[in-house]
Design a protein around this motif. Structure first.
Motif, PDB file in Angstrom:
ATOM      1  N   PRO A   1      16.215  81.919  35.329  1.00  0.00           N
ATOM      2  CA  PRO A   1      16.364  82.885  34.238  1.00  0.00           C
ATOM      3  C   PRO A   1      16.403  82.235  32.862  1.00  0.00           C
ATOM      4  O   PRO A   1      15.875  82.800  31.889  1.00  0.00           O
ATOM      5  CB  PRO A   1      17.684  83.603  34.554  1.00  0.00           C
ATOM      6  N   VAL A   2      16.986  81.059  32.751  1.00  0.00           N
ATOM      7  CA  VAL A   2      17.036  80.373  31.457  1.00  0.00           C
ATOM      8  C   VAL A   2      15.628  79.981  31.009  1.00  0.00           C
ATOM      9  O   VAL A   2      15.241  80.204  29.857  1.00  0.00           O
ATOM     10  CB  VAL A   2      17.947  79.128  31.538  1.00  0.00           C
ATOM     11  N   VAL A   3      14.849  79.404  31.911  1.00  0.00           N
ATOM     12  CA  VAL A   3      13.471  79.026  31.592  1.00  0.00           C
ATOM     13  C   VAL A   3      12.652  80.269  31.249  1.00  0.00           C
ATOM     14  O   VAL A   3      11.870  80.277  30.287  1.00  0.00           O
ATOM     15  CB  VAL A   3      12.822  78.270  32.772  1.00  0.00           C
ATOM     16  N   ALA A   4      12.843  81.337  32.033  1.00  0.00           N
ATOM     17  CA  ALA A   4      12.101  82.580  31.803  1.00  0.00           C
ATOM     18  C   ALA A   4      12.447  83.182  30.444  1.00  0.00           C
ATOM     19  O   ALA A   4      11.558  83.657  29.715  1.00  0.00           O
ATOM     20  CB  ALA A   4      12.407  83.583  32.906  1.00  0.00           C
ATOM     21  N   ILE A   5      13.722  83.173  30.078  1.00  0.00           N
ATOM     22  CA  ILE A   5      14.145  83.725  28.791  1.00  0.00           C
ATOM     23  C   ILE A   5      13.527  82.941  27.642  1.00  0.00           C
ATOM     24  O   ILE A   5      12.986  83.521  26.686  1.00  0.00           O
ATOM     25  CB  ILE A   5      15.687  83.707  28.674  1.00  0.00           C
TER      26      ILE A   5
ATOM     27  N   SER B   1       4.760  76.615  25.685  1.00  0.00           N
ATOM     28  CA  SER B   1       6.185  76.898  25.787  1.00  0.00           C
ATOM     29  C   SER B   1       6.618  76.999  27.246  1.00  0.00           C
ATOM     30  O   SER B   1       7.635  76.427  27.658  1.00  0.00           O
ATOM     31  CB  SER B   1       6.514  78.199  25.050  1.00  0.00           C
ATOM     32  N   LEU B   2       5.849  77.732  28.042  1.00  0.00           N
ATOM     33  CA  LEU B   2       6.168  77.900  29.459  1.00  0.00           C
ATOM     34  C   LEU B   2       6.165  76.556  30.182  1.00  0.00           C
ATOM     35  O   LEU B   2       7.091  76.244  30.952  1.00  0.00           O
ATOM     36  CB  LEU B   2       5.154  78.847  30.105  1.00  0.00           C
ATOM     37  N   CYS B   3       5.135  75.747  29.940  1.00  0.00           N
ATOM     38  CA  CYS B   3       5.034  74.447  30.609  1.00  0.00           C
ATOM     39  C   CYS B   3       6.195  73.534  30.226  1.00  0.00           C
ATOM     40  O   CYS B   3       6.780  72.856  31.086  1.00  0.00           O
ATOM     41  CB  CYS B   3       3.706  73.775  30.242  1.00  0.00           C
ATOM     42  N   TRP B   4       6.545  73.531  28.944  1.00  0.00           N
ATOM     43  CA  TRP B   4       7.616  72.646  28.486  1.00  0.00           C
ATOM     44  C   TRP B   4       8.964  73.030  29.076  1.00  0.00           C
ATOM     45  O   TRP B   4       9.682  72.189  29.608  1.00  0.00           O
ATOM     46  CB  TRP B   4       7.688  72.646  26.969  1.00  0.00           C
ATOM     47  N   PHE B   5       9.318  74.300  28.972  1.00  0.00           N
ATOM     48  CA  PHE B   5      10.630  74.716  29.461  1.00  0.00           C
ATOM     49  C   PHE B   5      10.736  74.606  30.976  1.00  0.00           C
ATOM     50  O   PHE B   5      11.801  74.292  31.514  1.00  0.00           O
ATOM     51  CB  PHE B   5      10.959  76.134  28.988  1.00  0.00           C
TER      52      PHE B   5
ATOM     53  N   LEU C   1      11.210  70.905  31.640  1.00  0.00           N
ATOM     54  CA  LEU C   1      12.542  70.472  31.214  1.00  0.00           C
ATOM     55  C   LEU C   1      13.625  71.001  32.153  1.00  0.00           C
ATOM     56  O   LEU C   1      14.522  70.261  32.567  1.00  0.00           O
ATOM     57  CB  LEU C   1      12.806  70.963  29.790  1.00  0.00           C
ATOM     58  N   GLY C   2      13.538  72.286  32.501  1.00  0.00           N
ATOM     59  CA  GLY C   2      14.558  72.892  33.340  1.00  0.00           C
ATOM     60  C   GLY C   2      14.515  72.430  34.780  1.00  0.00           C
ATOM     61  O   GLY C   2      15.541  72.013  35.342  1.00  0.00           O
ATOM     62  N   PHE C   3      13.330  72.479  35.387  1.00  0.00           N
ATOM     63  CA  PHE C   3      13.223  72.134  36.803  1.00  0.00           C
ATOM     64  C   PHE C   3      13.096  70.632  37.031  1.00  0.00           C
ATOM     65  O   PHE C   3      13.454  70.124  38.084  1.00  0.00           O
ATOM     66  CB  PHE C   3      12.040  72.866  37.434  1.00  0.00           C
TER      67      PHE C   3
ATOM     68  N   ARG D   1      20.750  70.709  30.120  1.00  0.00           N
ATOM     69  CA  ARG D   1      22.050  70.712  30.801  1.00  0.00           C
ATOM     70  C   ARG D   1      22.050  71.695  31.977  1.00  0.00           C
ATOM     71  O   ARG D   1      22.581  71.391  33.044  1.00  0.00           O
ATOM     72  CB  ARG D   1      23.166  71.070  29.819  1.00  0.00           C
ATOM     73  N   GLN D   2      21.454  72.863  31.777  1.00  0.00           N
ATOM     74  CA  GLN D   2      21.386  73.823  32.882  1.00  0.00           C
ATOM     75  C   GLN D   2      20.544  73.278  34.025  1.00  0.00           C
ATOM     76  O   GLN D   2      20.846  73.498  35.200  1.00  0.00           O
ATOM     77  CB  GLN D   2      20.787  75.148  32.383  1.00  0.00           C
ATOM     78  N   GLY D   3      19.476  72.562  33.674  1.00  0.00           N
ATOM     79  CA  GLY D   3      18.615  71.998  34.705  1.00  0.00           C
ATOM     80  C   GLY D   3      19.327  70.944  35.524  1.00  0.00           C
ATOM     81  O   GLY D   3      19.192  70.892  36.755  1.00  0.00           O
ATOM     82  N   VAL D   4      20.086  70.092  34.848  1.00  0.00           N
ATOM     83  CA  VAL D   4      20.831  69.044  35.563  1.00  0.00           C
ATOM     84  C   VAL D   4      21.892  69.663  36.464  1.00  0.00           C
ATOM     85  O   VAL D   4      22.098  69.223  37.591  1.00  0.00           O
ATOM     86  CB  VAL D   4      21.478  68.079  34.545  1.00  0.00           C
TER      87      VAL D   4
END
Length: 203
Positions: A41-45, A157-161, A164-166, A31-34
């Motif tokens: 920051p969300v992906v980084a967290i 984890s990094l690749c997935w988020f 998903l986010g971007f 939802r944040q990505g859309v």
């Protein structure tokens, strides 16, 4: 060298298999990505939190958590309450008429997104079970290469988020319609409700 790469690949595959699932955290990141709100920051967290928890599990914290079940019980109760409240908020949005806005996110929205992401991550006992306990236990089978396994899992984890986010912004055109937002928020509300009830009943 071969054992190192094997352990890292195994960690990546195992980590990805645990992360790629419909859950509260993934629904929130989507939802944040859309909306293009506080995506970095969300992906980084999410990625950094997973990396810390994976390191704790590989380092042996899993055994300590197992010996102290009251900690997971407390997190489960608080997490269930949080997810159920968020489900109500998302359900209320279904009745709204919000559409995707091109303007940049407000500071307040960014702060709220960061705090929500932290709660969504650290108040979810399934995160501890997957990263600290499960990945920690699997990594033990790789002996001296267990930290390479951890690096692989953290990279997954990094690749997935990040994807998903971007990657969610590719759906921006679709979500310019209010009806599309209602569908997304309906999915988010249902996901949070199911996750919250699951935690509440101890599943």
């Amino acid at each position: 060298m071969g054992s190192t790469l094997t352990a890292a690949a195994a960690g990546f595959g195992t980590g990805m298999s645990l992360i790629v699932a419909i859950g509260a955290q993934n629904a929130f990141v989507l939802r944040q990505g859309v909306r293009r709100e506080a995506v970095l920051p969300v992906v980084a967290i999410c990625a950094a939190s997973d990396a810390v928890l994976i390191a704790c599990g590989v380092g042996g914290l899993g055994a300590l958590v197992t010996a102290w079940p009251a900690a997971l019980t407390a997190v489960r109760v608080v997490g269930a309450a949080f997810l159920l409240c968020y489900a109500v908020v998302a359900a209320r949005r279904v009745l709204g008429t919000a559409v995707l806005e091109s303007a940049g996110p407000a500071v307040r929205s960014r702060r709220r997104a960061v705090l929500t992401c932290l709660a969504m991550t650290w108040l979810n006992p399934h995160v501890y079970l997957d990263t600290v306990l499960l990945l920690g236990a699997v990594s033990a089978g790789y002996g001296a290469h267990r930290w390479q396994f951890a690096v692989g899992a953290a990279l997954a984890s990094l690749c997935w988020f990040a994807a998903l986010g971007f990657g969610a912004r590719l759906l921006a055109g679709f979500f310019r319609r209010a009806s599309s937002w209602r569908v997304l928020d309906g999915v988010v509300a249902t996901t949070m409700l199911v996750a919250g009830v699951s935690l509440a009943v101890g599943a």
